[in-house]
Design a protein around this motif. Structure first.
Motif, PDB file in Angstrom:
ATOM      1  N   PRO A  81       0.831  -1.209   0.000  1.00 35.63           N
ATOM      2  CA  PRO A  81       0.000   0.000   0.000  1.00 35.63           C
ATOM      3  C   PRO A  81       0.867   1.261   0.000  1.00 35.63           C
ATOM      4  O   PRO A  81       2.032   1.249   0.396  1.00 35.63           O
ATOM      5  CB  PRO A  81      -0.799  -0.126   1.298  1.00 35.63           C
ATOM      6  N   GLY A  82       0.310   2.340  -0.503  1.00 31.78           N
ATOM      7  CA  GLY A  82       1.075   3.581  -0.552  1.00 31.78           C
ATOM      8  C   GLY A  82       2.072   3.551  -1.676  1.00 31.78           C
ATOM      9  O   GLY A  82       1.728   3.549  -2.855  1.00 31.78           O
ATOM     10  N   ILE A  83       3.346   3.475  -1.334  1.00 34.29           N
ATOM     11  CA  ILE A  83       4.408   3.388  -2.334  1.00 34.29           C
ATOM     12  C   ILE A  83       4.659   1.907  -2.607  1.00 34.29           C
ATOM     13  O   ILE A  83       5.104   1.184  -1.712  1.00 34.29           O
ATOM     14  CB  ILE A  83       5.698   4.069  -1.835  1.00 34.29           C
ATOM     15  N   ASP A  84       4.379   1.442  -3.840  1.00 35.47           N
ATOM     16  CA  ASP A  84       4.569   0.026  -4.128  1.00 35.47           C
ATOM     17  C   ASP A  84       6.055  -0.258  -4.373  1.00 35.47           C
ATOM     18  O   ASP A  84       6.913   0.633  -4.323  1.00 35.47           O
ATOM     19  CB  ASP A  84       3.722  -0.425  -5.308  1.00 35.47           C
ATOM     20  N   GLY A  85       6.340  -1.531  -4.672  1.00 32.41           N
ATOM     21  CA  GLY A  85       7.727  -1.939  -4.820  1.00 32.41           C
ATOM     22  C   GLY A  85       8.443  -1.252  -5.965  1.00 32.41           C
ATOM     23  O   GLY A  85       9.616  -0.876  -5.850  1.00 32.41           O
ATOM     24  N   PHE A  86       7.753  -1.084  -7.116  1.00 35.99           N
ATOM     25  CA  PHE A  86       8.401  -0.454  -8.267  1.00 35.99           C
ATOM     26  C   PHE A  86       8.742   1.013  -7.970  1.00 35.99           C
ATOM     27  O   PHE A  86       9.834   1.497  -8.318  1.00 35.99           O
ATOM     28  CB  PHE A  86       7.502  -0.546  -9.493  1.00 35.99           C
TER      29      PHE A  86
END
Length: 755
Positions: A81-86
């Motif tokens: 959630p929020g800032i994803d891995g990419f």
């Protein structure tokens, strides 16, 4: 919140001494995942490595940690959630310290696009969740070791072992970066087109000379064009890349077998130097010169598979070093997987194109068939009118000249009734063709509902009486007005009444009931006949649609009456519906039409035959022109019985010659004539001074509005559609003669009658 695990949280271990006698410093490993249970799993799996584990639950926490320390490797969850891995990886790469830190993506699902994006961000690997502990520890330990070697090199630059470790780490990183960049580039290139020929060219250009100096791609899927191949070679003399396309037969049997074995077995196949030694460029479908052809010591064939579909196979050949490098890096297999995806997209595009072309061709054929049907109906109706005209005239002549006799009267009545029925059927066919071609134009006027119903009943009453049926008519007491074409609305209601009578037993009753409902007029025709089957009811208004009938065809008809009724009703802004409880339960047809304000229609003019009844005419010189000899003779006989002097002609030039010879005052002229058509004959007659005031009457099978306009434009005074009623034709001549006797110019006022 970051959860840091350092050496104080792990069991004490004796570090192994390095070659220089110093202890290896622990490396920091960053693990980013939003699920606490997964962090616990990573901690359990990786704590055996004896390194510092830093566990965080969000991309923001990870960014804060990389500002504080340097990590040997980063394990990064893709879906957070929020800032994803990419996004997190993108931000990490922007930090100078972590620009080259190895990133391993952890994900539950990875498709081609997701994988390509991850590699483009510098990912060194993808690990699918749930993780296999041994694989995870092995991969992480490699990067930890590489990191520690790089750090040891920085700290002990004079140690030869540390220098070699740093060089190895750099080579691995560079190879990983090159591999990632190459595969990302390949994905972009291969997905750039949906044309299979373009995809094949792009594939061989990626293979040659990047992985090998020679490559062959063979298609094995029927949708893509099974048996087509593309070969590419980079000549050893540095000449430009050579491409060659053609059928599979151009390849050597050994190569064809290797390609098909790899495809059928769904696994790689190798060819050794002995198998390749006897092959020449032509065996690969190439025309390269012998000296320019690269030496081939080994070859590898990889299948192009997408799901369960075998699309083809690809072969690369070259030296041992090139072939081994391609195999060790796994590039050929991964590139083949990306190529298979591109080929499958191209196949789906080809299939879709073929389906669209087939649907378009089927639609065009349906339109052509429908157009031919309409043209056939129109032409058939027109051609059937020609023999009807002399038959109708002959019946009238017999009535006039035959001696009174009951059998003669009986026979003539039968002939006249059947002639009217045949005329009605032909007119229905022609009307359907006209509506389909958009050639019917309604003549709107404000009509009284009672007048429309009365005229409709009058039309059908003889047929109902002949079947000894009782018709009950109920209409509103108050005036009801509607805007429409009297002839066409009468045709609709008459068709419904005729249909009810035809499909009801003799001696039964039929009800015609009209009532007002808000802004509409409703008319119901109910019978107690054979009814309508449930499966037929939705199609009852379709053209030529009828219920099952026996060989006796007791009801007759063509199946166009209800189609015509519905289409004419819709042209009036209304609708028509059919109801039935089933076979032998009767049926009801309900007609709904919009009504208008109570404005009485203007009084119409008297019909020509009505006005002509008061005039008696003298003998006239009349010319009858028709290429149908029976039609011309019949009209002439009818006119001669009236005392006129009649001449006949059968083509345009004969008509002009007869006009010059006899100076007729009335010309009854067919339009469809040989040599010169009726329009041209009329124009030339009007140019003759002696025929400038003559009465020109068109009697033709062409009854469209444009046909009438063309007739008036050519100089005709009246336009009759075959078969013309002889009494109406005589009435027209009587009216013209009466106006002429009174000094009027009635003959120059065009009129039209379609019977």
């Amino acid at each position: 919140m970051a959860v840091q695990i350092d050496e104080r949280t792990l069991p004490p271990e004796d570090p192994e001494p390095e070659p220089d006698g110093t202890a290896m410093e622990k490396a920091d490993i960053l693990v980013v995942d939003d699920l606490p249970e997964k962090l616990l799993v990573f901690r359990t799996v990786l704590e055996e490595l004896g390194q510092n584990l830093v566990l965080v639950r969000s991309g923001a926490d990870a960014l804060r940690e990389i500002l504080l320390r340097e990590f040997a490797v980063i394990l990064l969850d893709v879906n957070m959630p929020g800032i994803d891995g990419f996004d997190t990886a993108t931000l990490i790469r922007q930090h100078r310290r972590c620009r080259h830190t190895p990133i391993i993506f952890i994900t539950s699902y990875a498709d081609e696009m997701q994988t390509a994006r991850g590699y483009s961000l510098g990912a060194v690997d993808y690990i699918l969740s749930p993780v296999v502990p041994e694989i995870l520890r092995s991969k992480v330990s490699v990067f930890v070791a590489l990191y520690q070697m790089r750090r040891q090199v920085r700290r002990q630059a004079d140690a030869r072992a540390a220098v070699m470790a740093a060089q190895a780490a750099r080579r691995v990183a560079e190879e990983n970066d090159r591999r990632s960049a190459f595969l990302a580039h390949a994905s972009r290139v291969l997905s750039g087109s949906l044309q299979i020929t373009v995809a094949m060219n792009q594939l061989v250009e990626l293979l040659v000379p990047e992985l090998a100096p020679l490559a062959v791609v063979l298609l094995l899927d029927a949708d893509l064009g099974a048996g087509e191949m593309l070969a590419a070679v980079q000549p050893s003399d540095g000449a430009p890349l050579q491409l060659s396309t053609g059928p599979e037969a151009r390849l050597h049997e050994r190569l064809r077998r290797a390609l098909r074995d790899a495809a059928q077995g769904r696994q790689s196949v190798r060819l050794d130097e002995e198998a390749l030694a006897a092959l020449v460029p032509a065996d690969f479908g190439l025309a390269a010169a012998g000296d320019a052809f690269p030496p081939l010591r080994s070859a590898q064939v990889v299948p192009l598979v997408f799901g369960e579909r075998m699309l083809g196979a690809v072969l690369i050949a070259g030296s041992d070093a090139i072939e081994r490098a391609a195999a060790d890096a796994g590039l050929l297999g991964e590139l083949a997987a990306r190529a298979a995806t591109a080929f499958e997209n191209a196949r789906l595009y080809l299939v879709l194109q073929r389906e669209m072309l087939e649907r378009q061709a089927a639609q065009e054929e349906l339109q052509r068939t429908n157009r031919r049907k309409d043209e056939f109906l129109a032409m058939m109706s027109h051609e059937l009118r020609n023999p009807l005209a002399p038959i109708h005239t002959a019946v009238q002549v017999i009535r006039r000249v035959a001696a009174p006799h009951p059998k003669v009267a009986w026979a003539l009545d039968i002939a006249e009734r059947q002639l009217k029925q045949l005329t009605r059927l032909i007119e229905e066919l022609l009307d359907v063709a006209r509506i389909s071609q958009g050639k019917i134009v309604l003549k709107h006027a404000t009509l009284d509902l009672n007048a429309v119903v009365a005229q409709s009943v009058e039309t059908v009453q003889p047929f109902i009486d002949g079947r000894r049926q009782a018709l009950k008519v109920v209409v509103p007491q108050q005036p009801a007005w509607l805007l429409g074409d009297m002839a066409r609305l009468t045709q609709v209601i008459a068709n419904l009444l005729h249909n009810a009578a035809k499909y009801s037993p003799e001696g039964t009753g039929i009800e015609l009931v009209c009532w007002l409902e808000e802004e509409d007029i409703l008319l119901s025709v109910r019978d107690h006949g054979i009814g309508i089957d449930a499966e037929l009811l939705p199609r009852i208004f379709d053209l030529f649609e009828q219920g099952e009938r026996g060989l006796d065809r007791a009801q007759g008809g063509l199946g166009v009456g209800l189609t015509l009724a519905r289409r004419l009703t819709e042209m009036h802004g209304g609708r028509i519906e059919a109801f039935s409880e089933g076979r032998d339960r009767g049926s009801e047809f309900r007609l709904r039409l919009p009504r208008v304000g109570t404005v009485a229609p203007a009084a119409g003019q008297a019909l020509p035959q009505e006005a002509a009844a008061t005039h008696r005419i003298e003998a006239l010189r009349i010319l009858v022109v028709d290429d149908n000899h029976d039609a011309a003779t019949g009209i002439a006989a009818m006119l001669e019985l009236e005392g006129h002097a009649v001449h006949t002609a059968h083509d345009g030039e004969e008509a002009l010659a007869a006009a010059n010879a006899h100076c007729p005052v009335v010309v009854v002229l067919d339009i469809g004539l040989p040599l010169l058509d009726g329009y041209e004959v009329a124009r030339r007659m009007r140019a003759m001074p002696e025929l400038a005031g003559a009465l020109l009457i068109a009697v033709t099978g062409y009854g469209q509005n444009e046909d009438r306009a063309a007739a008036y434009g050519a100089g005709f005074d009246h336009h009759f559609v075959k078969p013309a009623d002889p009494e109406t034709l005589l009435g027209c001549i009587r009216l013209w003669c009466g106006q002429r006797a009174q000094g009027g110019a009635g003959n120059r006022q065009p009129s039209s009658t379609a019977l």
